[in-house]
Design an enzyme around this catalytic site. Structure first.
Site, short mmCIF file in Angstrom:
data_model
loop_
_atom_site.label_atom_id
_atom_site.label_comp_id
_atom_site.label_asym_id
_atom_site.label_seq_id
_atom_site.Cartn_x
_atom_site.Cartn_y
_atom_site.Cartn_z
N HIS A 97 0.84 -1.20 0.00
CA HIS A 97 0.00 0.00 0.00
C HIS A 97 0.87 1.24 0.00
O HIS A 97 1.96 1.24 0.53
CB HIS A 97 -0.99 0.01 1.18
CG HIS A 97 -0.34 -0.08 2.53
ND1 HIS A 97 0.20 -1.26 3.02
CD2 HIS A 97 -0.15 0.84 3.48
CE1 HIS A 97 0.68 -1.04 4.24
NE2 HIS A 97 0.50 0.23 4.54
N HIS A 99 0.90 5.29 0.95
CA HIS A 99 0.25 6.29 1.79
C HIS A 99 0.17 7.62 1.05
O HIS A 99 1.15 8.06 0.44
CB HIS A 99 1.07 6.55 3.06
CG HIS A 99 1.21 5.37 3.95
ND1 HIS A 99 0.45 5.21 5.09
CD2 HIS A 99 2.02 4.29 3.89
CE1 HIS A 99 0.80 4.08 5.69
NE2 HIS A 99 1.76 3.50 4.98
#
Ligand code: ZN
Length: 144
Positions: A97, A99
């Site tokens: 992922h 940010h």
């Protein structure tokens, strides 16, 4: 199955703001700043160094698109864009992922009395999800 895979399948609560064939973006549950969003790959890879080339080629585009949409929607002065690889870097969920962390020169006014890195009241997630989805829709129109 990992937490993010469960969120992507709708088996775990998550405030999703965007989804395409390769990525799903949702609010960080413990945000550093208001609007802190995670862009996760739809397929499980432990971290960005493990991502397949087909997905990797699309990372830049989705980061730019969502980074712009979030920055504009929240009238932020800047955004931090980062990804962690490995526990020592601060990675907590071992599912790739990226940010997107909005920042402001002065105090942000999006969500008063914001407490960083804490679980937020439900109104926070509802409000930020709505604002960011609207921002994404605006960004989509701007690009067409
Ligand atoms: Zn996963």
């Amino acid at each position: 199955m990992c937490l993010f895979c469960r969120i992507l399948r709708g088996e775990e609560e998550g405030y999703i703001v965007y989804r395409d064939d390769f990525f799903t973006a949702f609010l960080d549950k413990f945000p550093v700043s208001p609007g802190h969003t995670l862009i996760a790959t739809n397929t499980h890879f432990d971290n960005i160094l493990e991502v397949d080339d087909e997905t990797l080629e699309r990372v830049g585009k989705v980061v730019k698109f969502l980074g712009r949409a979030i920055k504009n929607a929240l009238r932020a002065d800047g955004v931090r864009i980062l990804t962690n690889v490995g526990r020592s870097s601060g990675q907590v969920i071992f599912h790739t992922h990226i940010h997107i962390i909005p920042s402001w020169e002065d105090d942000q006014e999006v969500f008063p009395n914001f407490k960083p890195r804490a679980e937020q009241p439900k109104e926070y997630y509802m409000k930020l999800q709505r604002i960011i989805i609207e921002g994404i829709e605006k960004e989509l129109k701007g690009n067409s």
